[in-house]
Design an enzyme around this catalytic site. Sequence first.
Site, PDB file in Angstrom:
ATOM      1  N   ASP A 113      27.189  38.541  47.789  1.00  0.00           N
ATOM      2  CA  ASP A 113      28.127  37.600  47.190  1.00  0.00           C
ATOM      3  C   ASP A 113      27.799  36.217  47.743  1.00  0.00           C
ATOM      4  O   ASP A 113      28.054  35.920  48.910  1.00  0.00           O
ATOM      5  CB  ASP A 113      29.557  38.019  47.552  1.00  0.00           C
ATOM      6  CG  ASP A 113      30.615  37.027  47.079  1.00  0.00           C
ATOM      7  OD1 ASP A 113      30.248  35.934  46.585  1.00  0.00           O
ATOM      8  OD2 ASP A 113      31.812  37.333  47.223  1.00  0.00           O
ATOM      9  N   GLN A 160      30.271  31.420  48.320  1.00  0.00           N
ATOM     10  CA  GLN A 160      30.541  30.386  49.309  1.00  0.00           C
ATOM     11  C   GLN A 160      29.271  29.852  49.959  1.00  0.00           C
ATOM     12  O   GLN A 160      29.310  28.822  50.630  1.00  0.00           O
ATOM     13  CB  GLN A 160      31.482  30.931  50.391  1.00  0.00           C
ATOM     14  CG  GLN A 160      32.844  31.349  49.874  1.00  0.00           C
ATOM     15  CD  GLN A 160      33.685  30.188  49.388  1.00  0.00           C
ATOM     16  OE1 GLN A 160      33.471  29.039  49.768  1.00  0.00           O
ATOM     17  NE2 GLN A 160      34.662  30.482  48.544  1.00  0.00           N
ATOM     18  N   LYS A 172      32.646  26.459  42.347  1.00  0.00           N
ATOM     19  CA  LYS A 172      32.614  26.068  43.763  1.00  0.00           C
ATOM     20  C   LYS A 172      31.406  25.178  44.053  1.00  0.00           C
ATOM     21  O   LYS A 172      31.249  24.676  45.161  1.00  0.00           O
ATOM     22  CB  LYS A 172      32.588  27.312  44.650  1.00  0.00           C
ATOM     23  CG  LYS A 172      33.793  28.224  44.445  1.00  0.00           C
ATOM     24  CD  LYS A 172      33.732  29.431  45.345  1.00  0.00           C
ATOM     25  CE  LYS A 172      34.752  30.485  44.953  1.00  0.00           C
ATOM     26  NZ  LYS A 172      36.149  30.025  45.056  1.00  0.00           N
ATOM     27  N   CYS A 227      42.532  35.948  48.861  1.00  0.00           N
ATOM     28  CA  CYS A 227      41.902  37.121  48.225  1.00  0.00           C
ATOM     29  C   CYS A 227      41.117  37.934  49.250  1.00  0.00           C
ATOM     30  O   CYS A 227      39.996  38.367  48.995  1.00  0.00           O
ATOM     31  CB  CYS A 227      41.000  36.698  47.072  1.00  0.00           C
ATOM     32  SG  CYS A 227      41.894  35.969  45.686  1.00  0.00           S
TER      33      CYS A 227
END
Length: 421
Positions: A215, A218, A241, A379
């Site tokens: 993932d 970020q 983002k 989350c």
Amino acid sequence: MNAHAHAAPTAPQTRAPLDPARIRCDFPLLGRSVHGKPLIYLDSANTSQKPAVVIEAVDHFYRHMNANVSRAVHQLGEEATTAYEGVRTRLAQFLGAPSRDEIVLTSGTTQAINLVAYSYALPRLAPGDEIVTTMMEHHANIVPWQLVCERSGATLKVAPITPAGELDVARYLELLGPRVKLAAVTHVSNVLGTINPIAQIAREARRRGIPLLVDGSQAAPHLPVDVKALGCDFYAVTGHKLFAPTGTGALWARRELLADMPPFFGGGEMIREVSFSGTTFADPPQRFEAGTPNIAGFIGLGAALDYVQSLGRERMAAYEHALLEYATAALQAVPGLRIIGEAAHKVAVISFLIDGVHGHDLATLLDQEGVAVRSGHHCAHPLMAFYGVPATVRASFSIYNTRDEVDRCVAAIDRVRKLLA
């Protein structure tokens, strides 16, 4: 805090450091006030602000070439398709992908991970099989695996973290046993800012024949990303983002894995031929891109990628790392303030609490001071449970934030702390 190889430049800089005053001029929204106070936007891990070039790219699409893609031979359709497909090429370059055909355009990381869960993992899972993830994951890298495990009888294994917010890598690797069909891990924690050693994990997963999904939501806004160097098998990113519009993102996957995955969604543009006796599907990546996409959003994503490349990703990382160190020291000086997650290698994300003050109360009062921070579970319910807290306040920084904003934020926190004491 020591600089990390991923978070700070590793080679001599040939360009001047970023000028935050100039950068801020690129972001129109940063000039507004909130509750009569100049806005201090510290919620970029939630969604980043958008530079004017992105806003203008979306506006230009609607004003000058609005048409559907891959469907029309008229001029507008050809222009829209060329612009849209150009974003796929730029994403491949941005991620260091060997081929643009390994880039599936999605609505974001959540759709990308679900695509892998249902199209890759589920057909390969049987009772007793395992998927491995970690305690620090966003729900998007937990819930899809739970759902396919429930359907298949497989088990989700969870690697622990340390109190400092670092992944227990040794334990993660121990969990990569013979029944594991897929491993998943975040590149950067959205709550802790922790940078995980993806290359090491990928190397060990590959030795065991286990595909690794990362993932990258970020990580992509803060770090240079090269999927070839990382050695993973799937990498998911989110556009909003990364200074781009919402509803955009991508999944990178190795070509041979995509070729062996069935469609996840069915509909238009993911087919070769449809008849009531059966359907043949397009090759990847189009096989996974049913329906009309967020064309304008992806045009904006392309502009965002160009913007990031023009600034230089190493320069961006260096600026943010210095700001992180400054903000960390300033927050540590606030009486009663506890930082959640103090890993040695972080991006510019700081979660914290103040003794006796609920995170929602603190964030609400900071908003009255013009300071926008995120409060809640982010989350990441399992991570909150690990730390024994219902919520944290998160200040997340980007290239448009400044030391002056850090100082003003800390002063506002101190005023609120005294008010609630």
